[in-house]
Design an enzyme around this catalytic site. Sequence first.
Site, mmCIF file in Angstrom:
data_model
loop_
_atom_site.group_PDB
_atom_site.id
_atom_site.type_symbol
_atom_site.label_atom_id
_atom_site.label_comp_id
_atom_site.label_asym_id
_atom_site.label_seq_id
_atom_site.Cartn_x
_atom_site.Cartn_y
_atom_site.Cartn_z
ATOM 1 N N SER A 150 0.839 -1.202 0.000
ATOM 2 C CA SER A 150 0.000 0.000 0.000
ATOM 3 C C SER A 150 0.876 1.255 0.000
ATOM 4 O O SER A 150 1.686 1.439 -0.900
ATOM 5 C CB SER A 150 -0.974 -0.055 1.186
ATOM 6 O OG SER A 150 -2.022 0.866 1.059
ATOM 7 N N ASP A 201 -9.896 -5.064 -4.193
ATOM 8 C CA ASP A 201 -9.311 -4.060 -3.302
ATOM 9 C C ASP A 201 -10.206 -2.825 -3.266
ATOM 10 O O ASP A 201 -10.441 -2.174 -4.283
ATOM 11 C CB ASP A 201 -7.902 -3.689 -3.798
ATOM 12 C CG ASP A 201 -7.104 -2.895 -2.774
ATOM 13 O OD1 ASP A 201 -7.708 -2.079 -2.050
ATOM 14 O OD2 ASP A 201 -5.877 -3.085 -2.716
ATOM 15 N N HIS A 204 -8.006 -5.476 0.295
ATOM 16 C CA HIS A 204 -6.745 -4.765 0.549
ATOM 17 C C HIS A 204 -5.993 -5.469 1.676
ATOM 18 O O HIS A 204 -5.954 -5.013 2.815
ATOM 19 C CB HIS A 204 -7.053 -3.308 0.912
ATOM 20 C CG HIS A 204 -5.859 -2.404 0.866
ATOM 21 N ND1 HIS A 204 -5.149 -2.157 -0.302
ATOM 22 C CD2 HIS A 204 -5.241 -1.687 1.835
ATOM 23 C CE1 HIS A 204 -4.160 -1.322 -0.040
ATOM 24 N NE2 HIS A 204 -4.188 -1.027 1.253
#
Length: 222
Positions: free
Chosen positions: A118, A172, A203
């Site tokens: 991320s 996600d 995610h």
Amino acid sequence: MNSALPFVEVLHGNKPDALVVWLHGLGDSGNGFAPIVPELKLPSSLSVRFVFPHAPVRPVTINNGMQMRAWYDIKSLDFENRADSEGVKDSAAMVKALIEEEIEKGMSPERIILAGFSQGGVIAYQLGLRFEQKLGGILALSTYLSQPELLEQERHPANQHTDILIAHGLYDEVIPCALGKAAFERLQALEYPVQWRDYPMQHNVCMEEIQEVSQWLQKRLS
């Protein structure tokens, strides 16, 4: 520049001759990914030091200015302007200093893998593609490129042939899979040796992904 970044360290093997620097996501810390090391089930023939730095604590605009560990501020949900580019550069410089300290201590840059999830993946791209010495690989999980339009002019030739693995969840809800795919296509167009993997997840990470990451690491470091 001293990195001054605190980190969690996990050793696999006795005398590590390889280093994985793994950067966490927004609001997490280096502790978040440290438990992944035994899950990778690396062979005993590999001796690797894993370093999980903690991002600085800063206010995050989209979270009502709440203070949390973040590699950069997120000022907007608009993906064109999502990443605070100065914050990205500052954090990349801190991680660069940490890696350069390891190189000064004798670690070969080609035995260093830069990984990020991320927000951490944004920093891994930012630093790894511009780093002046060839790294062992770049691992980009559930992430995207900050300012992809600048990459062609800012990238460094040292890592033009560095292996890159991109993995993303198809569902996600934080960073849409299309953004990860756009990064993959951008790197492909610039002729990087890049691989794409996607998984039926959100995610996060999943066991199949961890197994593929392990195989990829073993190929880079064996």
